[in-house]
Design a protein around this motif. Structure first.
Motif, PDB file in Angstrom:
ATOM      1  N   VAL A  16       1.813 -13.863   7.179  1.00 36.92           N
ATOM      2  CA  VAL A  16       1.325 -14.594   6.356  1.00 36.92           C
ATOM      3  C   VAL A  16       0.859 -13.338   5.246  1.00 36.92           C
ATOM      4  CG1 VAL A  16      -0.472 -16.153   5.591  1.00 36.92           C
ATOM      5  CG2 VAL A  16       0.731 -16.590   7.426  1.00 36.92           C
ATOM      6  N   ALA A  17      -0.009 -12.346   5.796  1.00 32.65           N
ATOM      7  CA  ALA A  17      -0.556 -11.512   4.866  1.00 32.65           C
ATOM      8  C   ALA A  17       0.514 -10.591   3.938  1.00 32.65           C
ATOM      9  CB  ALA A  17      -1.348 -10.369   5.693  1.00 32.65           C
ATOM     10  N   PRO A  43     -10.898   3.222   4.092  1.00 35.38           N
ATOM     11  CA  PRO A  43     -10.463   3.066   5.328  1.00 35.38           C
ATOM     12  C   PRO A  43      -9.462   1.990   5.836  1.00 35.38           C
ATOM     13  CG  PRO A  43     -12.686   2.810   5.392  1.00 35.38           C
ATOM     14  CD  PRO A  43     -12.334   3.359   3.756  1.00 35.38           C
ATOM     15  N   TRP A  44      -9.801   0.745   4.840  1.00 35.35           N
ATOM     16  CA  TRP A  44      -9.171  -0.539   5.330  1.00 35.35           C
ATOM     17  C   TRP A  44      -7.786  -0.240   5.173  1.00 35.35           C
ATOM     18  CZ3 TRP A  44     -11.957   0.303   1.074  1.00 35.35           C
ATOM     19  CH2 TRP A  44     -11.675   0.254  -0.280  1.00 35.35           C
ATOM     20  N   THR A  45      -7.198   0.579   4.454  1.00 35.41           N
ATOM     21  CA  THR A  45      -5.652   0.853   4.183  1.00 35.41           C
ATOM     22  C   THR A  45      -5.008   1.080   5.711  1.00 35.41           C
ATOM     23  OG1 THR A  45      -6.045   3.125   3.693  1.00 35.41           O
ATOM     24  CG2 THR A  45      -5.944   1.535   1.745  1.00 35.41           C
ATOM     25  N   LEU A  46      -5.690   1.710   6.728  1.00 38.99           N
ATOM     26  CA  LEU A  46      -5.221   1.955   7.722  1.00 38.99           C
ATOM     27  C   LEU A  46      -4.627   0.643   8.276  1.00 38.99           C
ATOM     28  CD1 LEU A  46      -7.923   4.124   9.575  1.00 38.99           C
ATOM     29  CD2 LEU A  46      -5.597   4.815   8.808  1.00 38.99           C
ATOM     30  N   TRP A  47      -5.290  -0.595   8.243  1.00 39.05           N
ATOM     31  CA  TRP A  47      -4.737  -1.991   8.437  1.00 39.05           C
ATOM     32  C   TRP A  47      -3.774  -2.603   7.469  1.00 39.05           C
ATOM     33  CZ3 TRP A  47      -9.417   0.144   9.685  1.00 39.05           C
ATOM     34  CH2 TRP A  47      -9.836   0.209  10.966  1.00 39.05           C
ATOM     35  N   THR A  48      -4.400  -2.621   6.085  1.00 40.17           N
ATOM     36  CA  THR A  48      -3.612  -3.388   4.904  1.00 40.17           C
ATOM     37  C   THR A  48      -2.131  -2.757   4.624  1.00 40.17           C
ATOM     38  OG1 THR A  48      -5.074  -2.353   3.307  1.00 40.17           O
ATOM     39  CG2 THR A  48      -5.860  -4.156   4.168  1.00 40.17           C
ATOM     40  N   SER A  49      -2.007  -1.564   4.986  1.00 42.36           N
ATOM     41  CA  SER A  49      -0.925  -0.812   4.106  1.00 42.36           C
ATOM     42  C   SER A  49       0.555  -1.306   5.128  1.00 42.36           C
ATOM     43  CB  SER A  49      -1.016   0.794   4.467  1.00 42.36           C
ATOM     44  OG  SER A  49       0.093   1.245   3.685  1.00 42.36           O
ATOM     45  N   ALA A  50       0.033  -1.746   6.336  1.00 51.00           N
ATOM     46  CA  ALA A  50       1.316  -2.317   7.026  1.00 51.00           C
ATOM     47  C   ALA A  50       1.705  -3.728   6.455  1.00 51.00           C
ATOM     48  CB  ALA A  50       0.776  -2.827   8.396  1.00 51.00           C
ATOM     49  N   TRP A  51       1.046  -4.364   5.439  1.00 44.18           N
ATOM     50  CA  TRP A  51       1.367  -5.842   4.760  1.00 44.18           C
ATOM     51  C   TRP A  51       1.855  -5.480   3.542  1.00 44.18           C
ATOM     52  CZ3 TRP A  51      -4.362  -7.584   5.903  1.00 44.18           C
ATOM     53  CH2 TRP A  51      -4.167  -7.884   7.225  1.00 44.18           C
ATOM     54  N   VAL A  52       2.187  -4.305   2.954  1.00 45.77           N
ATOM     55  CA  VAL A  52       2.453  -3.953   1.776  1.00 45.77           C
ATOM     56  C   VAL A  52       4.110  -3.636   1.859  1.00 45.77           C
ATOM     57  CG1 VAL A  52       2.497  -2.265  -0.195  1.00 45.77           C
ATOM     58  CG2 VAL A  52       0.349  -3.119   0.833  1.00 45.77           C
ATOM     59  N   HIS A  53       4.840  -4.386   0.936  1.00 41.69           N
ATOM     60  CA  HIS A  53       6.277  -3.812   0.972  1.00 41.69           C
ATOM     61  C   HIS A  53       6.898  -4.036  -0.312  1.00 41.69           C
ATOM     62  CE1 HIS A  53       5.698  -6.088   5.176  1.00 41.69           C
ATOM     63  NE2 HIS A  53       6.631  -5.224   5.579  1.00 41.69           N
ATOM     64  N   LEU A  54       7.777  -2.676  -0.471  1.00 45.78           N
ATOM     65  CA  LEU A  54       7.991  -2.285  -1.911  1.00 45.78           C
ATOM     66  C   LEU A  54       9.253  -2.929  -2.440  1.00 45.78           C
ATOM     67  CD1 LEU A  54       7.265   1.530  -1.393  1.00 45.78           C
ATOM     68  CD2 LEU A  54       5.891  -0.415  -2.260  1.00 45.78           C
ATOM     69  N   ASN A  55      10.116  -3.518  -1.610  1.00 43.93           N
ATOM     70  CA  ASN A  55      11.189  -4.389  -2.355  1.00 43.93           C
ATOM     71  C   ASN A  55      11.484  -5.441  -1.337  1.00 43.93           C
ATOM     72  OD1 ASN A  55      12.728  -3.042  -0.102  1.00 43.93           O
ATOM     73  ND2 ASN A  55      13.376  -1.616  -1.495  1.00 43.93           N
ATOM     74  N   THR A  56      12.372  -6.162  -1.835  1.00 43.21           N
ATOM     75  CA  THR A  56      12.797  -7.393  -0.910  1.00 43.21           C
ATOM     76  C   THR A  56      13.606  -7.232   0.187  1.00 43.21           C
ATOM     77  OG1 THR A  56      12.929  -8.811  -3.064  1.00 43.21           O
ATOM     78  CG2 THR A  56      14.028  -9.660  -1.148  1.00 43.21           C
ATOM     79  N   PRO A  57      14.460  -6.231   0.502  1.00 40.68           N
ATOM     80  CA  PRO A  57      15.033  -5.919   1.713  1.00 40.68           C
ATOM     81  C   PRO A  57      14.096  -5.330   2.524  1.00 40.68           C
ATOM     82  CG  PRO A  57      16.439  -5.003   0.084  1.00 40.68           C
ATOM     83  CD  PRO A  57      15.118  -5.604  -0.599  1.00 40.68           C
ATOM     84  N   GLN A  58      13.388  -4.759   2.508  1.00 41.76           N
ATOM     85  CA  GLN A  58      12.183  -4.077   3.275  1.00 41.76           C
ATOM     86  C   GLN A  58      11.267  -5.402   3.917  1.00 41.76           C
ATOM     87  OE1 GLN A  58       8.838  -1.861   1.945  1.00 41.76           O
ATOM     88  NE2 GLN A  58       8.581  -0.692   3.789  1.00 41.76           N
ATOM     89  N   LEU A  59      10.949  -6.257   3.022  1.00 44.88           N
ATOM     90  CA  LEU A  59      10.161  -7.210   3.424  1.00 44.88           C
ATOM     91  C   LEU A  59      10.991  -8.373   4.257  1.00 44.88           C
ATOM     92  CD1 LEU A  59       7.624  -9.260   3.189  1.00 44.88           C
ATOM     93  CD2 LEU A  59       8.886 -10.310   1.167  1.00 44.88           C
ATOM     94  N   ILE A  60      12.138  -8.468   4.041  1.00 45.90           N
ATOM     95  CA  ILE A  60      13.042  -9.456   4.776  1.00 45.90           C
ATOM     96  C   ILE A  60      13.236  -8.750   6.101  1.00 45.90           C
ATOM     97  CG2 ILE A  60      15.338 -10.477   4.910  1.00 45.90           C
ATOM     98  CD1 ILE A  60      15.498 -10.865   2.036  1.00 45.90           C
ATOM     99  N   VAL A  61      13.467  -7.735   6.232  1.00 36.38           N
ATOM    100  CA  VAL A  61      14.128  -6.879   7.525  1.00 36.38           C
ATOM    101  C   VAL A  61      12.758  -6.893   8.334  1.00 36.38           C
ATOM    102  CG1 VAL A  61      14.519  -4.637   8.671  1.00 36.38           C
ATOM    103  CG2 VAL A  61      15.664  -5.388   6.782  1.00 36.38           C
ATOM    104  N   ASN A  62      11.666  -6.686   7.857  1.00 35.56           N
ATOM    105  CA  ASN A  62      10.453  -6.888   8.626  1.00 35.56           C
ATOM    106  C   ASN A  62      10.125  -8.299   9.043  1.00 35.56           C
ATOM    107  OD1 ASN A  62      10.046  -3.979   8.954  1.00 35.56           O
ATOM    108  ND2 ASN A  62       8.843  -3.834   7.045  1.00 35.56           N
TER     109      ASN A  62
END
Length: 212
Positions: A16-17, A43-62
């Motif tokens: 969801v995130a 420091p919150w980016t240690l967690w939140t960066s996992a939810w960031v995707h730079l393009n559609t293929p990366q998001l779909i695959v993950n």
């Protein structure tokens, strides 16, 4: 709540995130990205960066990989300690990328997903998850992840350019996630063995002190 509830809730959080940040404004997304030179002040980016995707293929695959991991967890029913281990591996995977000085930033769920897969694999092989043929399932899962890591050679090629998807792939995150998954899963096994030994010793002493 059943044994797998915590794991499935964490999967849902990741899914969801990731979708929410995909639709969020760029200014917000930029504050969520882990960067080697600014993470200490964010420091919150240690967690939140996992939810960031730079393009559609990366998001779909993950998202597909996350769904597969969730489905597997629904079958094997990992315990709450497994979920705790996965939660710990999440920021540790990101922070370990500091070992590669030329990695300036890293985003995406792939690192935590590798950690989750190896936690389940090791716990299955240690017979800490009670399912039929647990060792065989764990061995197959571990073999699949290790074969992928061997082909990627993240220790030699920590970052590669994926021309098909026009994105840099931080293979070191896969390696880091898998390593933390193994370490934390083995630690869970050690703690579990110690608890069983202490319980057995307590029962033995109680039996010796009980009157006939």
């Amino acid at each position: 709540m059943n044994r797998s509830s915590g794991w499935l809730l964490l999967c849902a959080l990741h899914g969801v995130a990731s979708m929410l940040l995909w639709w969020a404004g760029d200014s917000l997304v930029q504050t969520m990205i882990w960067r080697a030179d600014t993470w200490a002040s964010q420091p919150w980016t240690l967690w939140t960066s996992a939810w960031v995707h730079l393009n559609t293929p990366q998001l779909i695959v993950n998202q597909i990989a996350l769904g597969t991991l969730a489905a597997f967890a629904w079958v094997v029913r990992p315990s709450w300690p497994c979920t705790l281990a996965w939660s710990l591996a999440w920021p540790l995977t990101q922070g370990t990328l500091l070992w590669w000085p030329h990695i300036g930033y890293a985003v995406g769920l792939s690192g935590p997903l590798h950690a989750g897969a190896m936690i389940l694999a090791v716990q299955l092989m240690l017979q800490r998850i009670a399912v039929p043929k647990a060792g065989r399932w764990g061995g197959m899962l571990a073999l699949g992840v290790l074969a992928k890591l061997a082909l990627e050679q993240g220790w030699r090629n920590p970052v590669v350019w994926d021309s098909a998807n026009e994105i840099s792939v931080v293979r070191a995150a896969h390696l880091s996630g898998a390593a933390w998954g193994v370490v934390l899963a083995l630690l869970l096994g050690f703690i579990g063995n110690r608890q069983r030994q202490q319980a057995a010793e307590g029962h033995r002493r109680f039996g010796e002190s009980s009157p006939l």
